[in-house]
Design a protein around this motif. Structure first.
Motif, mmCIF file in Angstrom:
data_model
loop_
_atom_site.group_PDB
_atom_site.id
_atom_site.type_symbol
_atom_site.label_atom_id
_atom_site.label_comp_id
_atom_site.label_asym_id
_atom_site.label_seq_id
_atom_site.Cartn_x
_atom_site.Cartn_y
_atom_site.Cartn_z
ATOM 1 N N VAL A 1 34.882 29.862 39.171
ATOM 2 C CA VAL A 1 34.432 31.209 38.777
ATOM 3 C C VAL A 1 33.597 31.826 39.893
ATOM 4 O O VAL A 1 33.808 32.975 40.305
ATOM 5 C CB VAL A 1 33.612 31.156 37.472
ATOM 6 N N ALA A 2 32.646 31.046 40.404
ATOM 7 C CA ALA A 2 31.741 31.575 41.438
ATOM 8 C C ALA A 2 32.504 31.960 42.694
ATOM 9 O O ALA A 2 32.248 33.018 43.292
ATOM 10 C CB ALA A 2 30.666 30.533 41.760
ATOM 11 N N ALA A 3 33.451 31.124 43.100
ATOM 12 C CA ALA A 3 34.203 31.423 44.327
ATOM 13 C C ALA A 3 35.093 32.647 44.118
ATOM 14 O O ALA A 3 35.212 33.494 45.009
ATOM 15 C CB ALA A 3 35.030 30.216 44.749
ATOM 16 N N PHE A 4 35.694 32.736 42.936
ATOM 17 C CA PHE A 4 36.563 33.903 42.713
ATOM 18 C C PHE A 4 35.737 35.183 42.601
ATOM 19 O O PHE A 4 36.155 36.248 43.069
ATOM 20 C CB PHE A 4 37.441 33.705 41.477
ATOM 21 N N GLU A 5 34.557 35.069 42.034
ATOM 22 C CA GLU A 5 33.655 36.228 42.031
ATOM 23 C C GLU A 5 33.344 36.660 43.470
ATOM 24 O O GLU A 5 33.315 37.863 43.780
ATOM 25 C CB GLU A 5 32.357 35.887 41.283
ATOM 26 N N ALA A 6 33.138 35.683 44.346
ATOM 27 C CA ALA A 6 32.871 36.013 45.759
ATOM 28 C C ALA A 6 34.066 36.722 46.391
ATOM 29 O O ALA A 6 33.895 37.644 47.196
ATOM 30 C CB ALA A 6 32.523 34.746 46.537
ATOM 31 N N VAL A 7 35.274 36.300 46.021
ATOM 32 C CA VAL A 7 36.475 36.981 46.527
ATOM 33 C C VAL A 7 36.477 38.435 46.062
ATOM 34 O O VAL A 7 36.673 39.368 46.851
ATOM 35 C CB VAL A 7 37.764 36.269 46.054
ATOM 36 N N LEU A 8 36.227 38.640 44.768
ATOM 37 C CA LEU A 8 36.232 40.006 44.216
ATOM 38 C C LEU A 8 35.173 40.872 44.886
ATOM 39 O O LEU A 8 35.422 42.027 45.240
ATOM 40 C CB LEU A 8 35.996 39.968 42.704
ATOM 41 N N ARG A 9 33.979 40.328 45.055
ATOM 42 C CA ARG A 9 32.894 41.126 45.656
ATOM 43 C C ARG A 9 33.210 41.451 47.111
ATOM 44 O O ARG A 9 32.874 42.527 47.597
ATOM 45 C CB ARG A 9 31.558 40.390 45.539
ATOM 46 N N ARG A 10 33.846 40.524 47.789
ATOM 47 C CA ARG A 10 34.225 40.807 49.180
ATOM 48 C C ARG A 10 35.245 41.945 49.251
ATOM 49 O O ARG A 10 35.172 42.806 50.129
ATOM 50 C CB ARG A 10 34.789 39.543 49.812
ATOM 51 N N ALA B 1 39.404 33.928 36.436
ATOM 52 C CA ALA B 1 39.559 35.371 36.678
ATOM 53 C C ALA B 1 38.800 36.199 35.649
ATOM 54 O O ALA B 1 38.092 37.149 36.004
ATOM 55 C CB ALA B 1 41.043 35.743 36.678
ATOM 56 N N PHE B 2 38.927 35.852 34.364
ATOM 57 C CA PHE B 2 38.233 36.643 33.336
ATOM 58 C C PHE B 2 36.719 36.524 33.483
ATOM 59 O O PHE B 2 35.992 37.507 33.383
ATOM 60 C CB PHE B 2 38.671 36.202 31.935
ATOM 61 N N GLU B 3 36.260 35.308 33.721
ATOM 62 C CA GLU B 3 34.812 35.110 33.808
ATOM 63 C C GLU B 3 34.250 35.806 35.054
ATOM 64 O O GLU B 3 33.183 36.435 34.996
ATOM 65 C CB GLU B 3 34.520 33.604 33.835
ATOM 66 N N ALA B 4 34.991 35.706 36.180
ATOM 67 C CA ALA B 4 34.533 36.377 37.402
ATOM 68 C C ALA B 4 34.574 37.893 37.216
ATOM 69 O O ALA B 4 33.673 38.616 37.664
ATOM 70 C CB ALA B 4 35.391 35.960 38.588
ATOM 71 N N ALA B 5 35.612 38.382 36.542
ATOM 72 C CA ALA B 5 35.718 39.829 36.301
ATOM 73 C C ALA B 5 34.582 40.306 35.402
ATOM 74 O O ALA B 5 34.072 41.421 35.566
ATOM 75 C CB ALA B 5 37.073 40.163 35.688
ATOM 76 N N ALA B 6 34.171 39.466 34.466
ATOM 77 C CA ALA B 6 33.055 39.838 33.593
ATOM 78 C C ALA B 6 31.753 39.957 34.387
ATOM 79 O O ALA B 6 30.861 40.728 34.028
ATOM 80 C CB ALA B 6 32.892 38.809 32.478
ATOM 81 N N ARG B 7 31.655 39.196 35.466
ATOM 82 C CA ARG B 7 30.450 39.263 36.300
ATOM 83 C C ARG B 7 30.498 40.408 37.309
ATOM 84 O O ARG B 7 29.452 40.829 37.811
ATOM 85 C CB ARG B 7 30.290 37.949 37.086
ATOM 86 N N ALA B 8 31.711 40.827 37.660
ATOM 87 C CA ALA B 8 31.861 41.887 38.672
ATOM 88 C C ALA B 8 32.919 42.880 38.209
ATOM 89 O O ALA B 8 33.900 43.116 38.909
ATOM 90 C CB ALA B 8 32.236 41.272 40.016
ATOM 91 N N LEU C 1 48.761 36.323 33.195
ATOM 92 C CA LEU C 1 50.003 35.724 32.716
ATOM 93 C C LEU C 1 49.670 34.473 31.931
ATOM 94 O O LEU C 1 49.211 33.476 32.500
ATOM 95 C CB LEU C 1 50.892 35.347 33.900
ATOM 96 N N GLU C 2 49.838 34.540 30.625
ATOM 97 C CA GLU C 2 49.614 33.385 29.759
ATOM 98 C C GLU C 2 48.338 32.623 30.125
ATOM 99 O O GLU C 2 48.379 31.431 30.447
ATOM 100 C CB GLU C 2 50.834 32.459 29.805
ATOM 101 N N PRO C 3 47.194 33.292 30.087
ATOM 102 C CA PRO C 3 45.946 32.626 30.474
ATOM 103 C C PRO C 3 45.551 31.542 29.477
ATOM 104 O O PRO C 3 45.806 31.670 28.283
ATOM 105 C CB PRO C 3 44.924 33.765 30.470
ATOM 106 N N SER C 4 44.925 30.492 29.984
ATOM 107 C CA SER C 4 44.492 29.406 29.097
ATOM 108 C C SER C 4 43.057 29.570 28.659
ATOM 109 O O SER C 4 42.540 28.749 27.899
ATOM 110 C CB SER C 4 44.670 28.059 29.795
ATOM 111 N N GLY C 5 42.388 30.606 29.144
ATOM 112 C CA GLY C 5 41.014 30.827 28.724
ATOM 113 C C GLY C 5 40.565 32.221 29.107
ATOM 114 O O GLY C 5 41.270 32.935 29.830
ATOM 115 N N PHE C 6 39.383 32.595 28.603
ATOM 116 C CA PHE C 6 38.922 33.972 28.758
ATOM 117 C C PHE C 6 37.450 33.989 29.125
ATOM 118 O O PHE C 6 36.831 32.935 29.299
ATOM 119 C CB PHE C 6 39.125 34.732 27.446
ATOM 120 N N ALA C 7 36.901 35.182 29.189
ATOM 121 C CA ALA C 7 35.460 35.321 29.408
ATOM 122 C C ALA C 7 34.724 35.044 28.100
ATOM 123 O O ALA C 7 35.211 35.351 27.014
ATOM 124 C CB ALA C 7 35.153 36.726 29.907
ATOM 125 N N GLU C 8 33.531 34.477 28.239
ATOM 126 C CA GLU C 8 32.730 34.195 27.041
ATOM 127 C C GLU C 8 32.282 35.477 26.354
ATOM 128 O O GLU C 8 32.167 35.528 25.136
ATOM 129 C CB GLU C 8 31.498 33.380 27.438
#
Lengths: 302, 302
Positions: free
Chosen positions: B176-185, B201-208, B218-225
């Motif tokens: 989550v943290a690394a993908f958030e860094a990708v999004l912020r970049r 992706a959902f959790e990182a998107a919720a942060r940014a 596509l058929e995600p196995s989990g979501f943002a809290e």
């Protein structure tokens, strides 16, 4: 720099299928929120190489170049340098050469199977890279005080280290086999290998010499057992600066000299190229040095 | 298909530095022919994501697309399909979209550190892929008899399996943290994520959320809290065929429905897209199906 490509993509070469049976299943936390019965039994494709290739639209009539990383690295080492300049991948494409970038067995996108190879995987620290790649004296690591004239962008050492991956020291034979499969698939290629990649490249070239246009080895850490099998392959042994800095490098320097002599004794052709001659400060990571484009220009046949 | 690129290359995003001290050194067989004192102490950059990017010369005025793989996969899953067709990476470039392909923490070229995450890494067998990715009934694996209308190229199952890499089930927060860094970049991007990649992706998107133009899962196995954090992000939940084949998929289907309801309840926008509607036989690997180009055409905003 812009790139006009007629094709790019990836494929896998080599490998084998491992069948596992009789192991107990276990329930694991499969995702953050779901549990899952994991079954370690079944069929697993292992020990293939991942190859990403790029074909320039204005392709010169030359064999493709295949790039093989060193120990603890992946094919990403030939891309953008740690300080953000184009890598040798880019520069070779710009010359109209088709390029195939390998992640060999157990590295990067090639994948690995837990428990498949004996021993424990090791990961390189920044300190080890600092010393082993001849950036500076061990005691100057903390201050990041590099050797005089150092061409490696030491200010980006940590970015460089983010590209390190673990390696097993027991996967050599599998790496040779997979790289041989890459060469046979290409039919004919110029090989550029680095450091530990030299071990797989020389041995694979000895098994498929007809597939190798030229073998350019940057400071290889090992060679083929039977140099006479390489008599028909033009070999280039390229080296950098600071090779008298410690016993590891003094030992390797002696081995390059011995292998060159053995190759010549077997009727082979070998050019020994000192990249630091006229360009002091060449590190073990010549493809990332500030003078990386000049270093590439020094390599023959590209 | 040809590709005119104004730039391509790679970078690392996120991560942290781990310092190890007090561990004993050990001598190892460093290469086939040299022994080496391995020191496990030192500084190790860990938990960054590797990102390979491609910028088309005729770039449309749209945010870049970032592609996030699922569990046990790497960014290579978006390249050439197992049966040799262009992947979504290629098709998106052909549309004039800039594409960033992620190998998230511990996968592929992102690398991993032995012992860093709790638990054992697991590798997927062909049998598990056959069942979990809904290619056919478990009892039909040996005969490779796929579900009727199956679009996944099951004749290339083993080639597909060569792309599997191990995964830890405990590295989620780091991903989550690394993908958030990708999004912020990137600042602003359209995200396409697959399966377990949805969790990061959902959790990182919720942060940014300000960095996400649209989140296509596509058929995600989990979501943002906390779905309410995604109220400003248009979400697409895309699914394939055969979802009534077992309890795992029936459970996930129910969770997609529940999450969509929660998102709507929080004022968010969510489109539920059944890729199999009008195109039966869509597998869990829609980007590799025979109809993969058509499936991509169905996704909005690209």
């Amino acid at each position: 720099m812009s790139y006009s490509l007629s094709d790019f993509g990836s494929y896998r070469a080599g490998g084998r299928l491992v069948e596992v049976s009789g192991e107990p299943c276990r329930e694991i936390a499969f995702t953050a929120s779901t549990r899952y019965p994991y079954d370690p039994n079944g069929a697993f494709p292992v020990e293939s190489a991942y190859v990403q290739y790029f074909v320039p639209s204005r392709r010169r009539d030359r064999p493709p170049v295949v790039l093989l990383h060193g120990g603890g690295m992946t094919g990403a080492m030939w891309e953008t340098t740690p300080d953000g300049r184009p890598g040798w991948l880019h520069l070779l494409l710009d010359r109209g050469l088709e390029v195939h970038v390998v992640d060999n067995v157990e590295r990067g996108r090639a994948g690995w199977k837990p428990g498949l190879w004996p021993g424990e995987p090791i990961l390189r620290s920044l300190q080890e890279a600092w010393r082993l790649f001849r950036f500076g004296r061990p005691e100057d690591f903390a201050a990041r005080r590099a050797f005089p004239n150092q061409q490696f962008p030491v200010a980006r050492l940590e970015d460089f280290g983010r590209g390190f991956v673990p390696r097993w020291t027991s996967s050599g034979p599998a790496q040779v086999a997979a790289f041989e499969a890459v060469l046979r698939r290409l039919g004919r290629a110029t090989v550029i290998c680095h450091s530990q990649g030299g071990e797989a490249a020389f041995e694979a070239a000895a098994r498929a010499p007809e597939a190798v246009e030229r073998l350019i080895a940057l400071e290889p850490s090992g060679f083929a057992e039977r140099p006479e099998l390489l008599a028909g392959v033009p070999v280039v042994l390229a080296r950098g600066d600071y090779l008298d800095c410690d016993a590891t490098w003094r030992g390797l320097t002696a081995r390059w000299r011995d292998f060159a002599a053995a190759l010549r004794g077997a009727g082979g052709s070998v050019a020994e190229l000192d990249l630091a001659d006229g360009s002091p400060g060449v590190s073990h990571m010549a493809m990332m040095d500030r003078g990386s484009a000049d270093h590439l220009d020094r390599l023959p046949g590209l």
